[in-house]
Motif scaffolding. Structure first.
Motif, PDB file in Angstrom:
ATOM      1  N   ILE A 172     -74.779  32.611  94.242  1.00 25.98           N
ATOM      2  CA  ILE A 172     -74.123  31.494  93.557  1.00 25.98           C
ATOM      3  C   ILE A 172     -72.983  30.965  94.414  1.00 25.98           C
ATOM      4  CG2 ILE A 172     -72.742  30.869  91.526  1.00 25.98           C
ATOM      5  CD1 ILE A 172     -74.347  33.051  89.985  1.00 25.98           C
ATOM      6  N   ALA A 173     -72.186  31.889  94.984  1.00 21.87           N
ATOM      7  CA  ALA A 173     -71.038  31.478  95.795  1.00 21.87           C
ATOM      8  C   ALA A 173     -71.457  30.757  97.071  1.00 21.87           C
ATOM      9  CB  ALA A 173     -70.191  32.702  96.149  1.00 21.87           C
ATOM     10  N   GLY A 174     -72.707  30.929  97.476  1.00 23.42           N
ATOM     11  CA  GLY A 174     -73.192  30.267  98.683  1.00 23.42           C
ATOM     12  C   GLY A 174     -73.770  28.889  98.450  1.00 23.42           C
ATOM     13  N   GLN A 175     -73.792  28.433  97.205  1.00 24.02           N
ATOM     14  CA  GLN A 175     -74.380  27.133  96.911  1.00 24.02           C
ATOM     15  C   GLN A 175     -73.463  25.996  97.364  1.00 24.02           C
ATOM     16  OE1 GLN A 175     -76.288  26.564  93.003  1.00 24.02           O
ATOM     17  NE2 GLN A 175     -75.822  28.720  92.580  1.00 24.02           N
ATOM     18  N   PRO A 176     -74.056  24.851  97.745  1.00 23.56           N
ATOM     19  CA  PRO A 176     -73.235  23.673  98.061  1.00 23.56           C
ATOM     20  C   PRO A 176     -72.395  23.282  96.844  1.00 23.56           C
ATOM     21  CG  PRO A 176     -75.499  23.358  98.764  1.00 23.56           C
ATOM     22  CD  PRO A 176     -75.499  24.609  97.942  1.00 23.56           C
ATOM     23  N   GLY A 177     -71.147  22.934  97.093  1.00 19.43           N
ATOM     24  CA  GLY A 177     -70.276  22.527  96.012  1.00 19.43           C
ATOM     25  C   GLY A 177     -69.404  23.639  95.471  1.00 19.43           C
ATOM     26  N   PHE A 178     -69.635  24.892  95.909  1.00 20.97           N
ATOM     27  CA  PHE A 178     -68.855  26.030  95.421  1.00 20.97           C
ATOM     28  C   PHE A 178     -67.764  26.364  96.428  1.00 20.97           C
ATOM     29  CE2 PHE A 178     -67.637  30.387  94.935  1.00 20.97           C
ATOM     30  CZ  PHE A 178     -67.803  30.712  93.599  1.00 20.97           C
ATOM     31  N   ALA A 179     -66.566  26.664  95.939  1.00 18.93           N
ATOM     32  CA  ALA A 179     -65.470  27.105  96.810  1.00 18.93           C
ATOM     33  C   ALA A 179     -64.681  28.217  96.129  1.00 18.93           C
ATOM     34  CB  ALA A 179     -64.546  25.941  97.144  1.00 18.93           C
ATOM     35  N   PHE A 180     -64.294  29.217  96.908  1.00 16.61           N
ATOM     36  CA  PHE A 180     -63.430  30.305  96.435  1.00 16.61           C
ATOM     37  C   PHE A 180     -61.983  30.014  96.823  1.00 16.61           C
ATOM     38  CE2 PHE A 180     -66.648  33.985  96.169  1.00 16.61           C
ATOM     39  CZ  PHE A 180     -66.478  34.127  94.797  1.00 16.61           C
ATOM     40  N   TYR A 181     -61.076  30.219  95.874  1.00 13.50           N
ATOM     41  CA  TYR A 181     -59.640  30.254  96.143  1.00 13.50           C
ATOM     42  C   TYR A 181     -59.141  31.595  95.615  1.00 13.50           C
ATOM     43  CZ  TYR A 181     -59.756  25.283  97.309  1.00 13.50           C
ATOM     44  OH  TYR A 181     -60.019  24.071  97.903  1.00 13.50           O
ATOM     45  N   LEU A 499     -53.860  32.625 101.152  1.00 11.96           N
ATOM     46  CA  LEU A 499     -55.113  32.277 100.488  1.00 11.96           C
ATOM     47  C   LEU A 499     -56.302  32.950 101.178  1.00 11.96           C
ATOM     48  CD1 LEU A 499     -56.981  30.344  98.709  1.00 11.96           C
ATOM     49  CD2 LEU A 499     -56.838  28.772 100.654  1.00 11.96           C
ATOM     50  N   VAL A 500     -57.227  33.465 100.369  1.00 16.47           N
ATOM     51  CA  VAL A 500     -58.484  34.013 100.894  1.00 16.47           C
ATOM     52  C   VAL A 500     -59.617  33.105 100.432  1.00 16.47           C
ATOM     53  CG1 VAL A 500     -60.086  35.962 100.871  1.00 16.47           C
ATOM     54  CG2 VAL A 500     -57.607  36.376 100.896  1.00 16.47           C
ATOM     55  N   ASP A 501     -60.336  32.539 101.365  1.00 14.01           N
ATOM     56  CA  ASP A 501     -61.457  31.671 101.019  1.00 14.01           C
ATOM     57  C   ASP A 501     -62.760  32.450 101.111  1.00 14.01           C
ATOM     58  OD1 ASP A 501     -61.868  31.943 103.735  1.00 14.01           O
ATOM     59  OD2 ASP A 501     -61.336  29.874 104.224  1.00 14.01           O
ATOM     60  N   ALA A 502     -63.888  31.750 101.034  1.00  9.66           N
ATOM     61  CA  ALA A 502     -65.187  32.433 101.050  1.00  9.66           C
ATOM     62  C   ALA A 502     -65.396  33.211 102.345  1.00  9.66           C
ATOM     63  CB  ALA A 502     -66.308  31.416 100.852  1.00  9.66           C
ATOM     64  N   ALA A 503     -64.961  32.634 103.451  1.00  8.73           N
ATOM     65  CA  ALA A 503     -65.116  33.337 104.735  1.00  8.73           C
ATOM     66  C   ALA A 503     -64.256  34.596 104.765  1.00  8.73           C
ATOM     67  CB  ALA A 503     -64.732  32.405 105.881  1.00  8.73           C
ATOM     68  N   GLY A 504     -63.071  34.509 104.190  1.00 11.05           N
ATOM     69  CA  GLY A 504     -62.206  35.683 104.129  1.00 11.05           C
ATOM     70  C   GLY A 504     -62.812  36.782 103.277  1.00 11.05           C
ATOM     71  N   TRP A 505     -63.396  36.399 102.141  1.00 11.13           N
ATOM     72  CA  TRP A 505     -64.053  37.399 101.296  1.00 11.13           C
ATOM     73  C   TRP A 505     -65.229  38.044 102.023  1.00 11.13           C
ATOM     74  CZ3 TRP A 505     -65.076  41.243  98.605  1.00 11.13           C
ATOM     75  CH2 TRP A 505     -66.328  41.484  98.023  1.00 11.13           C
ATOM     76  N   ARG A 506     -66.010  37.240 102.739  1.00  8.88           N
ATOM     77  CA  ARG A 506     -67.141  37.811 103.478  1.00  8.88           C
ATOM     78  C   ARG A 506     -66.647  38.810 104.523  1.00  8.88           C
ATOM     79  NH1 ARG A 506     -69.130  32.428 103.026  1.00  8.88           N
ATOM     80  NH2 ARG A 506     -68.356  31.920 105.120  1.00  8.88           N
TER      81      ARG A 506
END
Length: 553
Positions: A172-181, A499-506
């Motif tokens: 789900i987090a990898g879908q276009p339109g999704f962003a993690f903050y 801030l940790v974004d999606a790349a940071g979480w990965r």
């Protein structure tokens, strides 16, 4: 060869929709779905297609010929759910009814943009439902540097199959339109008004983070606490890594007998070398290796028939742990069994009746289930040395010596700044997810309905909220954001340099898996500075990624 659900399933419901003959019940459209302890497969109607196996996000379904000895009780449990009058198989339809995805009617200006506060199951299911529509943008805000809420910090480390649902959340987090903050706390770093300035709507899926406290004299002394705090401690939640968990006494007492109490008792009595193969926090593993605990007593106010734990959890507990009853409680079980008519209650009581005798010598650390004990006070002055109970409905008192006394009487939501709150129910007042008197604000999950259900129960809950949110957007009842799309990222980074974004979480995820060395699923970071250091090791985004990110904004 029928298929069988073999554990306390997540109740996601995906298996129901995948089944071509509608043989899995209760389905999300049926009244019993919200309160069901698990779902059940009709052995007579199952056509052995295997569609449910691949659809299940936690790997809970298997053919009946491939079950382990511990899973065999689930064959009878699944079959018992389907009474067949006159020996006839109940009729089935071709497909279970599927709730249609909400259809967003695009309008001039920015596409529908939603802020989701929280990153647990309700939040991720809500994001998934919204992203079924092209062009929709979802920004998920989480106060910790790591996502997924209680799936990461609440599911017991020896239940790795349940944690497989995070694979779905990763997709789900990898879908276009999704962003993690991530590492962003709403109410401290950003306000509700800040979010509304950049989004059409704000959906809160923050769970019920507080414990219901046991109100008796002595609670609060060293040696007392809550089961949910201990769960967070052994799961590596950074806020609880330094929790003082004293395992130097022979006995621990847990007041309350829901599934969380069973989880804690199981972890405290399991061979630490078995737990060493899981993602249990290192500090907890060290403490368990040094533990002197030989007995965990799970004490309930009411009788065996009113046990709060689910039958699947009891089956799992008794298949892996030594669980016993004393003579008085065995008599209570037999009495309740003679009067029970509900199949699930009878199943629990029949299993309880087979438990070992507390008077027999213990071969290993064990769990004792105790009933009709109402907590009266904690014994001790400088620290807890035991707990005193009254026998429910009688004047008799009983005392249990213990070095650690935990309450496990449920979760409770806490107020959200700028939103109304029902103190009695511990939820945000809402109508199907629409927050009362707060345009543009929505809720899903435990903060919406209270702490009930399982991981997957949040799927239907979130879908209901999202449908109402989309209806409001389509009807023009949601105000367009006043800020430009790119302004949100600048605002958050100015307020939250870490801030940790999606790349940071990965990067955090990959580092934890690598620390596991192939012997454990992962070795978790348990401090926020360590998480942030790992997140900063993420490689900078490529040109393509920067372009795509710009397009999404």
């Amino acid at each position: 060869m029928p298929h069988v659900i073999t554990q306390s399933c997540c109740s996601d419901g995906s298996c129901v929709y995948a089944c071509p003959v509608n043989c899995i019940h209760p389905s999300p459209d049926e009244p019993g779905f919200a309160t069901a302890e698990m779902l059940f497969i009709d052995p007579a109607a199952c056509v052995d297609c295997g569609a449910c196996v691949s659809a299940c996000p936690v790997g809970a379904i298997a053919p009946d010929t491939q079950l382990t000895r511990e899973q065999l009780p689930f064959v009878e449990l699944n079959a018992a759910f389907y009474p067949k009058p006159n020996g006839k198989v109940p009729p089935t339809s071709k497909l279970a009814p599927v709730l249609e995805a909400p259809r967003v009617r695009r309008r001039d200006g920015a596409p529908l943009t939603v802020a989701v506060v929280g990153s647990g199951p309700a939040a991720m299911y809500a994001a998934d439902e919204l992203l079924t529509q092209r062009g929709v943008r979802v920004n998920v805000f989480e106060k910790l540097p790591t996502p997924y809420g209680l799936v990461r910090t609440g599911v017991a480390p020896d239940h790795q199959s349940t944690k497989r649902v995070t694979r779905l959340f990763d997709r789900i987090a990898g879908q276009p339109g999704f962003a993690f903050y991530l590492n962003v706390e709403i109410g401290r770093d950003l306000t509700h008004a800040d979010l509304l300035a950049h989004h059409h709507a704000v959906l809160y899926a923050v769970g019920a983070p507080n414990d219901r406290r046991l109100d008796i004299d002595g609670m609060g002394l060293p040696g007392t606490g809550t089961a949910t705090e201990v769960v967070a401690w052994y799961n590596g939640h950074p806020d609880f890594a330094d929790l003082p968990v004293d395992l130097s006494h022979e006995r621990v007492v847990i007041v309350g007998n829901g599934n969380v109490a069973l989880d804690v008792a199981r972890i405290l009595t399991t061979d630490p070398e078995l737990l060493a193969r899981t993602d249990i926090a290192d500090h907890a593993l060290t403490a368990l290796r040094e533990s002197k605990v030989t007995e965990v007593v799970i004490a309930a106010r009411r009788g065996p028939a009113q046990s709060a734990f689910t039958l699947p959890e009891l089956i799992g507990l008794t298949s892996t742990c030594e669980v016993v009853l004393d003579a008085a409680d065995r008599e209570l079980v037999q009495r309740d069994l003679a009067e029970a008519t509900d199949p699930l209650t009878r199943g629990k009581l029949e299993l309880l009746a087979k438990l070992g005798d507390a008077a027999a010598p213990a071969r290993r650390p064990r769990i004792r289930l105790a009933y009709r004990l109402t907590p009266a006070r904690i014994v001790g002055t400088e620290r807890a040395t035991g707990i005193e109970f009254t026998v429910t409905g009688e004047r008799e008192t009983r005392r249990l010596d213990a070095g650690l006394v935990l309450s496990s009487i449920g979760y409770r939501g806490k107020p959200i700044r700028d939103l109304p709150f029902d103190e009695a129910a511990g939820v945000v007042p809402n109508d199907g997810g629409r927050v009362a008197g707060a345009s543009g604000a929505y809720v899903a999950g435990w903060i919406k309905r209270g702490p009930t259900g399982f991981i997957g129960t949040n799927k239907a809950c979130a879908a209901q909220t999202v449908h109402h949110l989309v209806d409001d957007y389509n009807a023009g009842r949601l105000t367009d954001p006043i800020a430009k799309p790119a302004a949100l990222d600048r605002l958050v980074r100015s307020r939250c340099p870490d801030l940790v974004d999606a790349a940071g979480w990965r990067a955090i995820d990959a580092a934890e898996v690598a620390r596991g060395g192939g012997l454990r699923p992962r070795d978790k970071f348990t401090s926020i500075p360590d998480m942030l250091a790992a997140a900063q090791s993420a490689p900078p985004p490529s040109l393509r990624q920067r372009v795509l990110a710009g397009l999404r904004r």
